[in-house]
Design an enzyme around this catalytic site. Structure first.
Site, PDB file in Angstrom:
ATOM      1  N   LYS A  86       0.921  -0.920  -0.158  1.00 21.87           N
ATOM      2  CA  LYS A  86       0.180  -0.048  -0.049  1.00 21.87           C
ATOM      3  C   LYS A  86       1.041   1.087   0.117  1.00 21.87           C
ATOM      4  O   LYS A  86       2.099   1.040   0.733  1.00 21.87           O
ATOM      5  CB  LYS A  86      -0.400   0.070   1.261  1.00 21.87           C
ATOM      6  N   GLY A 183     -22.892   4.708   4.909  1.00 26.11           N
ATOM      7  CA  GLY A 183     -22.609   5.358   3.798  1.00 26.11           C
ATOM      8  C   GLY A 183     -22.714   5.295   2.533  1.00 26.11           C
ATOM      9  O   GLY A 183     -22.078   3.670   2.545  1.00 26.11           O
ATOM     10  N   GLY A 185     -21.606   5.694  -0.089  1.00 28.86           N
ATOM     11  CA  GLY A 185     -20.607   6.840  -1.254  1.00 28.86           C
ATOM     12  C   GLY A 185     -20.199   5.386  -2.477  1.00 28.86           C
ATOM     13  O   GLY A 185     -22.007   4.966  -3.176  1.00 28.86           O
ATOM     14  N   TYR A 189     -23.575   3.001  -2.374  1.00 24.60           N
ATOM     15  CA  TYR A 189     -24.855   3.152  -3.230  1.00 24.60           C
ATOM     16  C   TYR A 189     -25.089   2.392  -4.131  1.00 24.60           C
ATOM     17  O   TYR A 189     -26.299   2.039  -3.917  1.00 24.60           O
ATOM     18  CB  TYR A 189     -24.048   4.513  -3.982  1.00 24.60           C
TER      19      TYR A 189
HETATM   20  P1  NAD Z   1     -16.550   6.503  -0.762  1.00 29.47           P
HETATM   21  O1  NAD Z   1     -15.011   7.865  -0.431  1.00 29.47           O
HETATM   22  O2  NAD Z   1     -17.492   6.832  -2.129  1.00 29.47           O
HETATM   23  O3  NAD Z   1     -18.057   6.377   0.223  1.00 29.47           O
HETATM   24  C1  NAD Z   1     -17.376   6.878   1.743  1.00 29.47           C
HETATM   25  C2  NAD Z   1     -18.956   7.377   2.029  1.00 29.47           C
HETATM   26  O4  NAD Z   1     -18.777   7.492   3.814  1.00 29.47           O
HETATM   27  C3  NAD Z   1     -18.951   9.083   1.889  1.00 29.47           C
HETATM   28  O5  NAD Z   1     -20.165   8.684   1.473  1.00 29.47           O
HETATM   29  C4  NAD Z   1     -18.683   9.333   3.199  1.00 29.47           C
HETATM   30  O6  NAD Z   1     -19.209  11.101   3.339  1.00 29.47           O
HETATM   31  C5  NAD Z   1     -19.368   8.477   3.796  1.00 29.47           C
HETATM   32  N1  NAD Z   1     -18.570   8.291   5.646  1.00 29.47           N
HETATM   33  C6  NAD Z   1     -18.188   8.964   6.038  1.00 29.47           C
HETATM   34  N2  NAD Z   1     -17.321   9.028   7.390  1.00 29.47           N
HETATM   35  C7  NAD Z   1     -18.390   8.829   7.955  1.00 29.47           C
HETATM   36  C8  NAD Z   1     -19.261   8.607   8.922  1.00 29.47           C
HETATM   37  N3  NAD Z   1     -19.163   8.521  10.165  1.00 29.47           N
HETATM   38  N4  NAD Z   1     -21.096   8.153   9.137  1.00 29.47           N
HETATM   39  C9  NAD Z   1     -21.375   7.718   7.744  1.00 29.47           C
HETATM   40  N5  NAD Z   1     -20.654   7.469   6.579  1.00 29.47           N
HETATM   41  C10 NAD Z   1     -19.154   9.019   6.529  1.00 29.47           C
HETATM   42  O7  NAD Z   1     -15.810   5.085  -0.332  1.00 29.47           O
HETATM   43  P2  NAD Z   1     -15.695   4.149  -1.120  1.00 29.47           P
HETATM   44  O8  NAD Z   1     -15.397   3.797  -2.593  1.00 29.47           O
HETATM   45  O9  NAD Z   1     -17.232   3.356  -1.496  1.00 29.47           O
HETATM   46  O10 NAD Z   1     -15.412   2.984  -0.125  1.00 29.47           O
HETATM   47  C11 NAD Z   1     -16.489   3.178   1.897  1.00 29.47           C
HETATM   48  C12 NAD Z   1     -14.642   1.868   1.839  1.00 29.47           C
HETATM   49  O11 NAD Z   1     -14.792   1.074   1.398  1.00 29.47           O
HETATM   50  C13 NAD Z   1     -13.505   2.604   2.092  1.00 29.47           C
HETATM   51  O12 NAD Z   1     -13.538   2.176   3.674  1.00 29.47           O
HETATM   52  C14 NAD Z   1     -12.698   1.604   1.071  1.00 29.47           C
HETATM   53  O13 NAD Z   1     -11.227   1.709   1.915  1.00 29.47           O
HETATM   54  C15 NAD Z   1     -13.664   0.341   1.523  1.00 29.47           C
HETATM   55  N6  NAD Z   1     -13.397  -0.046   0.157  1.00 29.47           N
HETATM   56  C16 NAD Z   1     -13.566   0.489  -1.460  1.00 29.47           C
HETATM   57  C17 NAD Z   1     -13.198  -0.121  -2.535  1.00 29.47           C
HETATM   58  C18 NAD Z   1     -13.764   0.189  -4.099  1.00 29.47           C
HETATM   59  O14 NAD Z   1     -13.579  -0.396  -4.885  1.00 29.47           O
HETATM   60  N7  NAD Z   1     -13.932   1.595  -3.508  1.00 29.47           N
HETATM   61  C19 NAD Z   1     -12.737  -1.388  -2.447  1.00 29.47           C
HETATM   62  C20 NAD Z   1     -13.041  -2.139  -1.358  1.00 29.47           C
HETATM   63  C21 NAD Z   1     -12.899  -1.811   0.018  1.00 29.47           C
END
Ligand code: NAD
Length: 363
Positions: A86, A183, A185, A189
């Site tokens: 990472k 969350g 996001g 979603y």
């Molecule tokens: P993102 O940033 O698109 O979405 C995260 C959402 O969480 C945002 O809308 C943010 O406003 C919200 N948020 C932050 N703090 C919060 C809280 N205290 N309460 C409620 N909502 C809160 O990120 P993502 O890509 O959806 O990733 C989410 C998690 O999944 C992360 O931990 C990321 O490391 C993990 N992840 C993502 C992927 C991927 O393909 N995107 C793959 C593996 C792991």
């Protein structure tokens, strides 16, 4: 960096089990970054770049070490021919000076000669990866290639949720169930969409009200405050925001029987996984559930056909179910069993060779 800071970082690294950790700076563009390689036993270390305004270098170092180890375990259990690594860039990820920062990052990655491959993570985008690619070919997640991993990650989490339901309730049918989703996001979603299509009710929260509005209007979700999502009356709690959400404060509030989501490092400490287990709650190991994104990346990095990657993401259901059954038979919390299996793979120190599709769990 002051003497205390150097001393603290040395202490952090002294207890790490990592192969290589390098701090790098390029003062011409205020670039400061860390690349942590946890293991290359199964192949080159793969893991994204997180761009974050860390409070200090100690915090950034801890994050890089923790996240890279998590990637080793994720890649090992997903049966991928990659180790775990990472990188973190220390700074404000809203900067507009992206070309210079990400080209500096690309040069840093290039200095590893292919032992580390990056892609996006929090704070970085596919167009940032294009800048990285000007300096190194050891980068994935480029525009027009394997695409946004989030819908695929979400689908893998959905399959993991179905496996948890099958294990706990004897049916993967989610209709009439309630899922509390933290969350809304990128992954949250898409996961909300699949949960809604499966007939379950959604209770959702996000610190960004706009993101909540989309999920409420499109999937009929009920919105609650970010504080109340943890104690929402639900069958499933799905953490899809930040790590460390399962901790001493949140565990007593949790009503859900099953915890499964996309967020990395959901347990603040391993003992919190034991605590959930003692309370009779089923915690699905995060890195098993959220491996869909990295599996999807193999389309780009290993030239997999999209259909093969999709079969493998669907197989997260089998991997999770098998893991839950094994851990129940052995009386071990699933997250500990997952760690044990990942460690067995890593200690075998053999490149795993061609990847077959289907379940990846060894007997
Ligand atoms: P993102 O940033 O698109 O979405 C995260 C959402 O969480 C945002 O809308 C943010 O406003 C919200 N948020 C932050 N703090 C919060 C809280 N205290 N309460 C409620 N909502 C809160 O990120 P993502 O890509 O959806 O990733 C989410 C998690 O999944 C992360 O931990 C990321 O490391 C993990 N992840 C993502 C992927 C991927 O393909 N995107 C793959 C593996 C792991």
């Amino acid at each position: 960096m002051n003497t205390n800071s150097v001393k603290n970082i040395c202490e952090i690294y002294a207890t790490a089990e990592h192969e290589r950790v390098v701090l790098w700076s390029d003062p011409t563009c205020n670039y400061r970054g860390i690349i942590a390689i946890h293991s290359t036993a199964l192949g080159p270390a793969l893991g994204g770049t997180r761009f974050w305004n860390y409070a200090n270098d100690e915090e950034a170092s801890r994050d890089a070490l923790r996240l890279s180890k998590g990637m080793s375990y994720k890649n090992a259990l997903a049966g991928l021919p990659f180790g775990g690594g990472k990188s973190v860039i220390i700074g404000d990820n809203r900067t507009t000076d992206r070309e210079r920062i990400f080209r500096a990052h690309g040069r840093f990655i290039e200095s590893f000669g292919g032992r580390y491959i990056t892609a996006e993570d929090i704070g970085t985008t596919p167009s940032d990866m294009e800048y990285v690619a000007l300096e190194t070919r050891h980068v994935g997640g480029l525009p027009g290639r394997s695409g946004d991993p989030s819908p695929v990650t979400a689908h893998g989490v959905f399959r993991a949720l179905q496996a948890c339901a099958q294990h706990r309730w004897g049916t993967a049918d989610l209709s009439r169930r309630v899922v509390a989703l933290q969350g809304c996001g990128s992954t949250g979603y898409h996961l909300a969409r699949e949960i809604h299509e499966a007939g379950a009710a959604l209770v959702v929260a996000d610190v960004d009200p706009e993101r909540v509005r989309h999920v409420v209007s499109e999937f009929g979700a009920q919105a609650v405050s970010p504080r109340d999502i943890l104690s929402a009356q639900a069958d499933v709690f799905s953490p899809c925001a930040m790590g460390g959400v399962i901790n001493d404060e949140t565990i007593p509030a949790l009503k859900a029987e099953i915890i499964v989501g996309s967020a990395n490092n959901q347990l603040l400490e391993p003992r919190h996984g034991d605590l959930l287990n003692d309370l009779g709650k089923l915690y699905a190991p995060d890195y098993v559930a959220n491996a869909g994104g990295v599996i999807n990346g193999c389309r780009e990095l290993l030239s997999w056909a999209a259909a093969d990657a999709a079969v493998k993401v669907n197989a997260i259901y089998d991997t999770m179910l098998e893991l839950l059954d094994k851990s129940k038979a052995e009386g071990m919390p699933p997250f500990r069993k997952a760690d044990q299996l990942a460690e067995q793979r890593l200690s075998a120190e053999s490149f795993m060779g061609p990847i077959s599709t289907g379940s990846t769990m060894t007997p």
